[in-house]
Design a protein around this motif. Structure first.
Motif, mmCIF file in Angstrom:
data_model
loop_
_atom_site.group_PDB
_atom_site.id
_atom_site.type_symbol
_atom_site.label_atom_id
_atom_site.label_comp_id
_atom_site.label_asym_id
_atom_site.label_seq_id
_atom_site.Cartn_x
_atom_site.Cartn_y
_atom_site.Cartn_z
ATOM 1 N N CYS A 416 0.834 -1.206 0.000
ATOM 2 C CA CYS A 416 0.000 0.000 0.000
ATOM 3 C C CYS A 416 0.870 1.257 0.000
ATOM 4 C CB CYS A 416 -0.917 0.013 1.219
ATOM 5 S SG CYS A 416 -2.204 -1.231 1.167
ATOM 6 N N SER A 420 0.693 3.794 -3.101
ATOM 7 C CA SER A 420 0.274 5.184 -2.907
ATOM 8 C C SER A 420 1.401 6.144 -3.266
ATOM 9 C CB SER A 420 -0.170 5.408 -1.461
ATOM 10 O OG SER A 420 0.905 5.227 -0.561
ATOM 11 N N TRP A 425 -2.782 4.760 -5.826
ATOM 12 C CA TRP A 425 -3.372 4.558 -4.513
ATOM 13 C C TRP A 425 -4.674 3.774 -4.556
ATOM 14 C CZ3 TRP A 425 -8.116 6.949 -4.313
ATOM 15 C CH2 TRP A 425 -8.332 7.993 -5.192
ATOM 16 N N LEU A 458 -3.209 4.859 4.891
ATOM 17 C CA LEU A 458 -3.402 5.132 3.474
ATOM 18 C C LEU A 458 -4.448 6.225 3.263
ATOM 19 C CD1 LEU A 458 -2.820 4.485 0.542
ATOM 20 C CD2 LEU A 458 -4.404 2.548 0.695
ATOM 21 N N LEU A 462 -3.962 9.985 1.633
ATOM 22 C CA LEU A 462 -4.735 10.375 0.450
ATOM 23 C C LEU A 462 -5.508 11.670 0.691
ATOM 24 C CD1 LEU A 462 -6.112 6.891 -0.665
ATOM 25 C CD2 LEU A 462 -4.256 8.192 -1.699
ATOM 26 N N GLN A 467 -6.080 13.651 -2.747
ATOM 27 C CA GLN A 467 -6.480 12.611 -3.704
ATOM 28 C C GLN A 467 -7.815 11.984 -3.344
ATOM 29 O OE1 GLN A 467 -4.960 12.172 -6.422
ATOM 30 N NE2 GLN A 467 -2.730 12.219 -6.240
ATOM 31 N N LEU A 706 2.324 10.609 -5.391
ATOM 32 C CA LEU A 706 1.096 10.879 -4.650
ATOM 33 C C LEU A 706 0.816 12.376 -4.497
ATOM 34 C CD1 LEU A 706 -1.293 9.763 -3.000
ATOM 35 C CD2 LEU A 706 0.179 9.866 -0.980
#
Length: 722
Positions: A416, A420, A425, A458, A462, A467, A706
């Motif tokens: 992960c 990401s 991701w 995660l 994000l 994101q 990312l």
């Protein structure tokens, strides 16, 4: 033994080759390249692509051939293709000639001296020091050390012998004794599931009623072996139950017989820091007081070191491992490797990645040559590659780890992180969701909790990177809420006491990502805090600083400071340096929010720096200082966000940790942007754009995707160009 080939070039090595190509393209130059033989084709192809022209090696075996090649290079017109010198046979004579005619490498065509290893480089330095000083650049290409070393298809003799003894055993006692050895051998070759199954079957056959002393002793050791296997397989609740049985039943044996296994049981009792803090430290004290046998004492010291690493107390962990070193000769190779893993992990926590990786690679080779599984070491190696920004290498290692151990929560967490980091991701979210479902089906409660933590990390990354929209958070909040219910169902009626606390905190942390739900997060954190006081007090420092963080977000700095004052003494007395550093960071946030006198913020910052010095880790210092800078308003000057971020950026550059370095530069850009908005000074926008561009360059250089879209938006807002 089977060695899987395909060693990978590192990003740093590609960058060094790129620099060499730029030098070679400008005209006459002398470049020394030291390249491992298995990487020669890769490295030469990369260099050819960068130069846009082919490179042909010119092997040299004698003084005469060396002179001919040098004259050819010197008489070639500028702009000619580089002359690549490779030396066959005895190195000293051609190198001596090269030294006598060293001025020829600075005229005509560029010259590349291509060496095979550092030993050949040392010959160049000793025999031709003047030539070596003529170099424009030196490139060393070692790669990543190759893929995971696998054992041969044949089982080690020790495992075959143990299986035969199980089949030949007649009495219940003989079967139990043989099974104990067999269980330990299975675990050490990586067959953890079968190891656990054999242990549980043997324990069931042995029973608990009317056992003779010898049978009881074997049963306790089987429980200990079953506990180790259960933990490695992700069954923390079963491990916890086995371990408590070890502690309880070993006390039914005579002291001389039961003390060793009692101490090992206490030292390895699971908890939220991987081990239970109080039980582990009690075992260490009793081992010293009672004089535990060397092999037992060494194992207990290893457990204690891993606990201290989890707490961030690296000096104490190092001291414990030094005490264990004289006892290592009493340990078998697998347990010596566990000791080495702790040494390597401390080095990695300090940012000493080269030392960490050298230790892990050497241990991996030793284990593989002995027919033992080295997969647990390769997880640590993959972490090291990730920290250094070597994402291609990390991906390759993760692929191999997945082939060898598909049900591995830590490996999935790493997947992960890499997914990401590279901007993929969505793959990470899908994998975590799928793995959570699988772990619940298989009742792997330890993996289940670890995967929830991976999901939280995660989703947090994000949201921070823009994101994942805050409006889409509910899906993941509900998933973790449901995961808590699944966890309690699979561990009922005897769930480990820290599970409830940790799940509440995870649920609070996910809610707190949405500014509109911080109040709900505070309620959950308060419940977790009170629950920790009742059921697992060692978690109260962590719970306290997280709760205080939510109070700061809700503009309740005085309440936050009160909570921090309550938990700080426990963190200090238990040597919980990670928590102690986090407490100081949160205290500074609260002081800045309530606009306390600047002297109070300076005092708190100095206290934080004292904790960081105590941790003895440049990496931790950079992480906590950057975390503090990110958490403060960009216009804050006491402490100064820009100064903190610059200090962190320099630290991460030296280590190196390029993703963290880029984040520090982004934070500097944010601070200049905030000050531009406050003052209206356009030069501040230019400074913000400069640091955003530095951050973008580092991220693109290492393939970290990312945060790139967010950085490009910030750059556009302040009028800069990427």
């Amino acid at each position: 033994m089977e060695q899987i080939p395909d060693s990978q070039l590192r990003v740093s090595e590609l960058e060094a080759l790129k620099k060499a190509a730029q030098i070679l393209a400008r005209g006459p130059a002398f470049v020394v390249i030291v390249c491992a033989p298995d990487l020669t084709i890769q490295a030469r192809n990369e260099l050819q692509g960068m130069l846009g022209r082919s490179l042909t090696a010119a092997p040299v075996e004698s003084n005469e051939e060396m002179l001919d090649r040098l004259i050819q290079a010197a008489q070639s017109p500028e702009g000619s293709a580089p002359v690549v010198l490779t030396i066959e046979g005895d190195l000293k004579k051609p190198i001596t000639t090269l030294n006598l005619h060293r001025e020829k490498v600075l005229a005509g065509a560029p010259v590349i001296l291509w060496l095979r290893d550092v030993d050949e480089l040392n010959v160049l330095r000793q025999v031709a020091p003047d030539t070596f000083s003529f170099r424009n650049t030196l490139v060393i290409v070692e790669g990543d050390g190759g893929a995971i070393i696998k054992s041969s298809a044949e089982e080690p003799d020790s495992l075959v012998s143990a299986r035969r003894k199980v089949k030949r055993a007649k009495t219940a006692l003989e079967k139990a004794q043989a099974a104990l050895t067999y269980v330990q051998e299975l675990r050490q070759v990586g067959q953890v599931g079968e190891s656990l199954q054999v242990a549980e079957e043997c324990l069931a056959q042995l029973g608990t009623a009317r056992l003779e002393e010898e049978e009881q002793a074997v049963r306790v050791h089987l429980l200990l072996a079953a506990s180790d296997s259960a933990g490695m397989a992700g069954f923390t609740c079963r491990r916890w139950a086995f371990q408590r049985s070890v502690v309880e039943e070993s006390q039914q044996l005579p002291l001389a017989r039961g003390l060793s296994v009692l101490l090992r049981g206490r030292a390895a009792l699971p908890g939220p820091f991987a081990r239970d803090l109080k039980a582990n430290r009690l075992a260490l004290d009793e081992a010293r007081r009672w004089g535990a046998p060397p092999d037992v004492h060494s194992a207990i010291l290893n457990h204690a070191a891993f606990l201290e690493i989890q707490l961030g107390n690296l000096p104490r962990a190092t001291q414990i491992l030094q005490q264990a070193e004289p006892l290592l000769k009493f340990q078998e190779i697998y347990n010596r490797a566990v000791h080495g893993q702790a040494v390597a992990r401390i080095a990695a926590m300090k940012g000493q990645f080269a030392a960490s990786m050298a230790t892990l690679q050497n241990l991996s080779k030793e284990l593989s040559m002995s027919g033992k599984s080295a997969l647990f070491l390769h997880r640590d190696l993959t972490w090291n590659w990730f920290y250094q920004g070597e994402l291609r290498v990390a991906e390759a290692r993760l692929y191999e780890l997945a082939l060898n151990n598909p049900s591995d929560a830590e490996r999935l967490f790493l997947e992960c992180l890499v997914a990401s980091a590279t901007g993929q991701w969505r793959d990470g979210l899908v994998k975590v969701r799928s793995a959570l479902k699988k772990s619940a089906t298989e009742k792997r409660d330890g993996d289940h909790l670890a995967l929830c933590k991976a999901l939280h990390w995660l989703v947090s990354a994000l949201v921070e990177a823009g994101q994942l929209a805050i409006s889409n958070l509910s899906e993941w909040v509900e998933l973790v809420d449901g995961a808590q219910e699944e966890s309690f169902t699979m561990t009922a009626p005897d769930a480990p006491p820290w599970y409830g606390v940790e799940f509440r905190l995870l649920r609070a942390q996910l809610r707190a990502l949405d500014p509109r739900r911080v109040a709900a997060a505070k309620v959950l954190a308060q419940e977790a805090f009170e629950d920790a006081k009742r059921t697992y007090p060692d978690l109260t420092p962590q719970n306290g600083h997280l709760l205080a963080g939510y109070l700061v977000k809700l503009d309740e700095p005085d309440n936050a400071l009160q909570v921090l004052s309550e938990v700080e003494p426990m963190a200090r007395s238990n040597g919980m340096l990670k928590d102690l550093a986090a407490i100081q960071v949160t205290r500074i946030q609260a002081l800045v929010q309530k606009q306390a006198p600047s002297s109070e913020a300076r005092t708190a910052l100095e206290t934080l720096r004292g904790v960081l010095r105590e941790m003895d880790s440049p990496r931790y210092a950079g992480e906590y200082l950057l975390g503090l800078a990110i958490s403060l308003p960009g216009g804050c000057t006491e402490p100064d966000v820009i100064v903190l971020s610059q200090e962190a950026a320099l630290t991460f550059f030296d280590l190196p940790m390029p993703e963290n370095e880029a984040r520090a530069y982004e934070c500097i850009g944010d601070a200049w942007s905030a000050r531009a908005n406050q003052s209206g000074d356009p030069t501040y926008h230019a400074e913000a754009a400069r640091y955003y561009n530095i951050a973008l360059k580092r991220l693109k250089q290492f393939g970290f995707g990312l945060r790139i879209p967010l950085l490009e938006k910030k750059l556009a807002i302040c009028g800069g160009q990427s």
